[in-house]
Design a protein around this motif. Structure first.
Motif, mmCIF file in Angstrom:
data_model
loop_
_atom_site.group_PDB
_atom_site.id
_atom_site.type_symbol
_atom_site.label_atom_id
_atom_site.label_comp_id
_atom_site.label_asym_id
_atom_site.label_seq_id
_atom_site.Cartn_x
_atom_site.Cartn_y
_atom_site.Cartn_z
ATOM 1 N N SER A 1 128.838 99.974 18.659
ATOM 2 C CA SER A 1 128.670 98.847 17.724
ATOM 3 C C SER A 1 129.884 97.919 17.749
ATOM 4 C CB SER A 1 128.431 99.367 16.301
ATOM 5 O OG SER A 1 129.603 99.996 15.812
ATOM 6 N N GLU A 2 131.041 98.450 18.180
ATOM 7 C CA GLU A 2 132.251 97.630 18.275
ATOM 8 C C GLU A 2 132.396 96.997 19.666
ATOM 9 O OE1 GLU A 2 135.610 99.950 17.035
ATOM 10 O OE2 GLU A 2 134.891 100.155 14.972
ATOM 11 N N GLY A 3 131.338 97.128 20.478
ATOM 12 C CA GLY A 3 131.346 96.478 21.790
ATOM 13 C C GLY A 3 131.851 97.346 22.928
ATOM 14 N N ARG A 4 132.144 98.620 22.638
ATOM 15 C CA ARG A 4 132.655 99.521 23.684
ATOM 16 C C ARG A 4 131.505 100.274 24.361
ATOM 17 N NH1 ARG A 4 135.759 96.629 21.950
ATOM 18 N NH2 ARG A 4 137.162 97.029 20.222
ATOM 19 N N GLN A 5 131.866 101.082 25.356
ATOM 20 C CA GLN A 5 130.863 101.862 26.087
ATOM 21 C C GLN A 5 131.233 103.341 26.111
ATOM 22 O OE1 GLN A 5 131.442 98.768 29.202
ATOM 23 N NE2 GLN A 5 129.410 99.435 29.894
ATOM 24 N N THR A 6 130.219 104.173 26.373
ATOM 25 C CA THR A 6 130.402 105.626 26.304
ATOM 26 C C THR A 6 129.835 106.315 27.544
ATOM 27 O OG1 THR A 6 130.277 105.627 23.882
ATOM 28 C CG2 THR A 6 129.780 107.704 24.983
ATOM 29 N N TYR A 7 130.585 107.295 28.052
ATOM 30 C CA TYR A 7 130.066 108.215 29.073
ATOM 31 C C TYR A 7 129.598 109.493 28.363
ATOM 32 C CZ TYR A 7 132.711 105.792 32.840
ATOM 33 O OH TYR A 7 133.208 104.895 33.748
ATOM 34 N N VAL A 8 128.470 110.037 28.800
ATOM 35 C CA VAL A 8 128.028 111.358 28.327
ATOM 36 C C VAL A 8 127.779 112.211 29.570
ATOM 37 C CG1 VAL A 8 126.293 112.660 27.050
ATOM 38 C CG2 VAL A 8 126.980 110.395 26.241
ATOM 39 N N ILE A 9 128.559 113.276 29.727
ATOM 40 C CA ILE A 9 128.503 114.087 30.946
ATOM 41 C C ILE A 9 127.787 115.411 30.678
ATOM 42 C CG2 ILE A 9 129.871 115.183 32.782
ATOM 43 C CD1 ILE A 9 130.124 112.115 32.632
ATOM 44 N N CYS A 10 126.885 115.792 31.593
ATOM 45 C CA CYS A 10 126.154 117.063 31.509
ATOM 46 C C CYS A 10 126.376 117.870 32.788
ATOM 47 C CB CYS A 10 124.659 116.815 31.353
ATOM 48 S SG CYS A 10 124.265 115.703 30.003
ATOM 49 N N PRO A 11 126.353 119.194 32.684
ATOM 50 C CA PRO A 11 126.612 119.997 33.885
ATOM 51 C C PRO A 11 125.445 120.081 34.863
ATOM 52 C CG PRO A 11 126.400 121.410 31.953
ATOM 53 C CD PRO A 11 126.308 120.005 31.466
ATOM 54 N N LEU A 12 124.215 119.852 34.398
ATOM 55 C CA LEU A 12 123.050 119.994 35.286
ATOM 56 C C LEU A 12 122.233 118.714 35.335
ATOM 57 C CD1 LEU A 12 121.766 123.478 34.113
ATOM 58 C CD2 LEU A 12 123.022 122.997 36.200
ATOM 59 N N ILE A 13 121.422 118.577 36.396
ATOM 60 C CA ILE A 13 120.520 117.422 36.497
ATOM 61 C C ILE A 13 119.226 117.711 35.736
ATOM 62 C CG2 ILE A 13 119.159 115.986 38.079
ATOM 63 C CD1 ILE A 13 121.272 116.592 40.222
ATOM 64 N N GLU A 14 118.600 118.864 36.047
ATOM 65 C CA GLU A 14 117.329 119.218 35.414
ATOM 66 C C GLU A 14 117.467 120.527 34.653
ATOM 67 O OE1 GLU A 14 115.057 119.419 38.937
ATOM 68 O OE2 GLU A 14 114.805 117.260 39.114
ATOM 69 N N GLU A 15 116.420 120.853 33.882
ATOM 70 C CA GLU A 15 116.450 122.074 33.080
ATOM 71 C C GLU A 15 116.525 123.297 33.985
ATOM 72 O OE1 GLU A 15 113.919 124.234 29.522
ATOM 73 O OE2 GLU A 15 113.239 122.323 30.319
ATOM 74 N N SER A 16 117.317 124.277 33.570
ATOM 75 C CA SER A 16 117.469 125.502 34.342
ATOM 76 C C SER A 16 117.023 126.680 33.493
ATOM 77 C CB SER A 16 118.932 125.687 34.749
ATOM 78 O OG SER A 16 119.172 127.008 35.150
ATOM 79 N N GLU A 17 116.228 127.579 34.094
ATOM 80 C CA GLU A 17 115.818 128.786 33.370
ATOM 81 C C GLU A 17 116.984 129.760 33.258
ATOM 82 O OE1 GLU A 17 112.376 130.477 35.176
ATOM 83 O OE2 GLU A 17 111.240 128.620 35.067
ATOM 84 N N LYS A 18 117.889 129.704 34.245
ATOM 85 C CA LYS A 18 118.980 130.679 34.284
ATOM 86 C C LYS A 18 120.103 130.328 33.316
ATOM 87 C CE LYS A 18 118.231 132.027 39.085
ATOM 88 N NZ LYS A 18 118.776 131.999 40.441
ATOM 89 N N GLN A 52 122.968 121.984 28.628
ATOM 90 C CA GLN A 52 122.317 120.686 28.530
ATOM 91 C C GLN A 52 122.183 120.057 29.917
ATOM 92 O OE1 GLN A 52 120.981 119.236 25.981
ATOM 93 N NE2 GLN A 52 121.616 120.637 24.375
ATOM 94 N N ASN A 53 121.046 119.435 30.186
ATOM 95 C CA ASN A 53 120.894 118.770 31.477
ATOM 96 C C ASN A 53 120.746 117.271 31.272
ATOM 97 O OD1 ASN A 53 117.830 118.008 31.711
ATOM 98 N ND2 ASN A 53 117.928 120.012 30.749
ATOM 99 N N ALA A 54 121.117 116.532 32.297
ATOM 100 C CA ALA A 54 121.228 115.074 32.189
ATOM 101 C C ALA A 54 119.895 114.409 31.845
ATOM 102 C CB ALA A 54 121.789 114.516 33.495
ATOM 103 N N ILE A 55 118.806 114.883 32.434
ATOM 104 C CA ILE A 55 117.501 114.237 32.200
ATOM 105 C C ILE A 55 117.081 114.386 30.733
ATOM 106 C CG2 ILE A 55 115.030 114.418 32.752
ATOM 107 C CD1 ILE A 55 115.933 114.953 35.682
ATOM 108 N N ASP A 56 117.232 115.615 30.181
ATOM 109 C CA ASP A 56 116.879 115.834 28.772
ATOM 110 C C ASP A 56 117.779 115.030 27.836
ATOM 111 O OD1 ASP A 56 114.874 117.497 29.435
ATOM 112 O OD2 ASP A 56 115.768 119.348 28.674
#
Length: 684
Positions: free
Chosen positions: A467-484, A488-492
């Motif tokens: 809201s103040e005009g800045r930007q945010t990175y959100v990093i996840c360890p996986l691309i897709e959901e893992s059963e093992k 958190q995965n990036a797509i979800d």
């Protein structure tokens, strides 16, 4: 080890017949020397234990007498469960064998038996892994047995027997290689005895003594190679003494839109000095995230181009290549320096034109990924090679690029700070320059560690920054959901944040995207067309977005410390205060210590020191191709003091005139010849 042991094929060892030589070759063993060098990574203790002293879950060896008849249950034609009662020190114990139905006839009442397996304290059960009957030949009872890293049809039992046979047949050929003065100085046991005890120790103390001896030898020989190389090559006039126009270089530095730090000026002076010498520069430039390595490298490239030579900058990703191309264009445009870019996604026709221009010398500096080392990439007059994030490239890749010029100078850069003593010791063939200062005006990044329960507050934090005009990175360890893995995965997360912030533009970036897609997303984020970027660690290296002020890392306990520090370094590049929020629920002590280290300090060198302690160098550098030596026994962290001592001893020896001429050092000369040190080959 004596050279002739490496000339004797392993099939000469009794018992190595049929397909066994091929199976050993899969382990990297082709000679008797290789076999004796193939050390165990731990030992199994077959000392008979008293059940009163053992704990639940221990792997133990017990001796007892069979009472009663064995009971066999079959599950299908192959699987089985065999149980039998044995009496051990007046305790009735149930011994259980799985899929060993053929043993039923051997388990006769009144027979003495020695069993090794996992102990279940509550049920007085022993799940048997190995069985022996006292009086048989080749009994293991009461011994320490080596455990080797094996694969395929080779068993531990066969490997132990074969190594023992090799020692019996060829042990007398093992010769001492260390100078007697060093053996005496440290009270080391002899080489022949050490190798025998590593494979067949009668006690853990003996095994430790043997390891200590061979670790020192391994580190000493490595350091001797490095020190001899430096002594023979440091003043070798087979490089290019670049005729630098220093007033022009100084004018370039004065025209930069910022003032260099003292640290940058000192490092630049070291590099410019090397460029003017007739030997090949081989320098490691390390510095924390944002310490300004790129502008130092750019100035060195500028100096070389102005001296009439070409430069190459190799980076690990296409995104980073694009970014470097843009920043170099901006820096060099007023000076008429032509910068090209070569990556895997450059169209074939454009690539042909580019390669032609490069060979004719129409391109002064080429930026690229590993595409630079492919066949057909030729230079007119390559003078300086810069590799960024050098631990991402293997030594072979770096040497291929080096061979594309007439021994060009080489500058390797890393933003993974290595403790200086470790860098000097491990990269013994390189000079090490370190940038410790951050440019003036950079505010320390405030770092917080929170649990997943605080996610709503984190989302509120993101909303405030955007809201103040800045930007945010959100990093996840996986691309897709893992059963093992419950992470958190990036797509979800991308879908969740789109729902949470319907008024904001949320982008997604991951490694499976095409290079053009990644580039498009990064361009949009750089231009502030995306407010939040959900990504895997593909943004870890080098990407520069000054308007991004918040880094959020999901499941941060899944990342190594140095990687977290690299990610944190993506923010804090502009004028506004920046933050890093680590969302983590660490279950073990190492995870908790990582979070504490990140919130304790912003100093990349301190982070690197703690990361080495927690992870060890193999994980720290990412891969076997890190350029760090791959030792058989030595550990870069645990044995670091020995490494330093070995370095000092090797340097002291190499400085003496006697070392190069005396016959008493013949074995060391033999070793250096095998390593091609006397052939003036570059260590790359």
């Amino acid at each position: 080890m004596s050279l002739n042991l490496y000339e004797i094929p392993v099939k000469q060892v009794q018992g190595v017949r049929g397909k066994k030589p091929e199976e050993l070759l899969a382990l990297g063993i082709s000679t008797v020397g290789d076999l004796l060098d193939y050390y165990p990574f731990r030992y199994e203790d077959y000392t008979v234990r008293d059940l009163a002293e053992v704990k639940d879950g221990d792997r133990i060896t017990v001796q007892g007498t069979i009472v009663g008849m064995p009971q066999l249950q079959m599950y299908g034609r192959i699987k089985s469960r065999l149980t039998c009662k044995i009496i051990v020190n007046s305790l009735f114990v149930t011994a259980v064998w799985f899929n060993r139905h053929f043993m039923k006839d051997q388990l006769q009442a009144g027979t003495e038996v020695v069993l090794t397996g996992k102990w279940d304290q509550k049920r007085l059960h022993l799940t048997v892994a190995e069985s022996e009957f006292p009086g048989n030949a080749n009994t293991q009872t009461g011994t320490l047995q080596p455990v080797y890293s094996i694969a395929g049809p080779i068993t531990q039992k066969w490997m132990r027997k074969t190594t023992k046979q090799a020692l019996t047949q060829y042990g007398d050929l093992i010769e001492e290689v260390l100078p007697q003065m060093l053996v005496d100085r440290y009270g080391l046991i002899g080489r022949k005895e050490a190798i025998a005890l590593l494979h067949l120790p009668s006690s853990l103390r003996e095994g430790q003594q043997a390891r200590q001896r061979m670790v020192y030898e391994e580190l000493f020989l490595f350091q001797l190679k490095m020190q001899a190389y430096r002594a023979l090559n440091h003043d070798r006039a087979d490089g290019v003494a670049h005729p630098l126009d220093l007033p022009v270089v100084r004018a370039f530095v004065r025209a930069l839109p910022f003032v260099l730090t003292e640290s940058q000026k000192n490092v630049l002076a070291e590099i410019l000095h090397d460029l003017q010498q007739p030997f090949c520069m081989s320098r490691l430039l390390q510095g924390d995230v944002g310490a300004g390595k790129t502008v130092v490298a750019a100035t060195a490239l500028f100096a070389v181009v102005k001296a009439g030579y070409q430069g190459a900058l190799m980076v690990p990703t296409e995104i980073l290549a694009e970014q470097h191309k843009r920043s170099l264009d901006k820096l060099f445009e007023p000076y008429g320096i032509e910068v090209g870019i070569l990556t895997g996604s450059v169209p074939e026709r454009k690539r042909r034109d580019l390669l032609g221009s490069l060979q004719l010398g129409l391109i002064d500096i080429i930026v690229g990924t590993h595409a630079l080392i492919q066949e057909g990439v030729n230079f007119r007059n390559l003078g300086l090679v810069v590799t960024d994030e050098q631990h991402r490239f293997g030594v072979n890749q770096r040497s291929i690029l080096r061979r594309k010029g007439m021994n060009p100078d080489v500058l390797t850069m890393t933003a993974t700070p290595i403790p200086r003593t470790l860098a000097i010791t491990a990269f013994g063939d390189m000079d090490v320059s370190t940038l410790r200062e951050l440019p003036k005006g950079r505010k320390p990044i405030k770092t917080y560690s929170v649990t997943h329960e605080m996610l709503e507050r984190v989302l509120g934090f993101i909303r405030r920054e955007v809201s103040e005009g800045r930007q945010t990175y959100v990093i996840c360890p996986l691309i897709e959901e893992s059963e093992k893995l419950d992470v958190q995965n990036a797509i979800d997360v991308h879908a969740q944040l789109q729902f949470a912030f319907p008024d904001y533009k949320v982008g997604l970036l991951h490694g499976r995207m095409a290079a053009s897609e990644k580039d498009e997303i990064m361009r949009a984020f750089s231009a502030n067309q995306l407010h939040v970027l959900v990504s895997t660690t593909v943004i870890e290296v080098g990407v520069d977005v000054p308007n991004a002020t918040l880094m959020v890392v999901y499941d941060a306990h899944r990342f190594g410390l140095s990687q977290l520090h690299q990610l944190r370094g993506r923010v804090g590049r502009g004028e506004h205060q920046s933050y890093c929020v680590l969302i983590a629920d660490p279950k073990n002590e190492i995870g908790k210590q990582r979070m504490k280290a990140m919130t304790d300090t912003n100093d990349g060198f301190e982070i690197a020191r703690r990361d080495l302690e927690l992870r060890g160098p193999g994980d720290f550098f990412g891969t076997k191709q890190s350029g760090l030596p791959d030792f058989k026994l030595a550990d870069m962290v645990a044995d670091f003091e020995t490494m330093e001592q070995a370095r000092d001893d090797a340097a002291e020896l190499v400085r003496t005139a006697d070392f190069w001429t005396a016959a008493s050092y013949g074995k060391l000369h033999e070793f250096l010849r095998r390593e091609h040190i006397f052939e003036s080959e570059l260590l790359d």
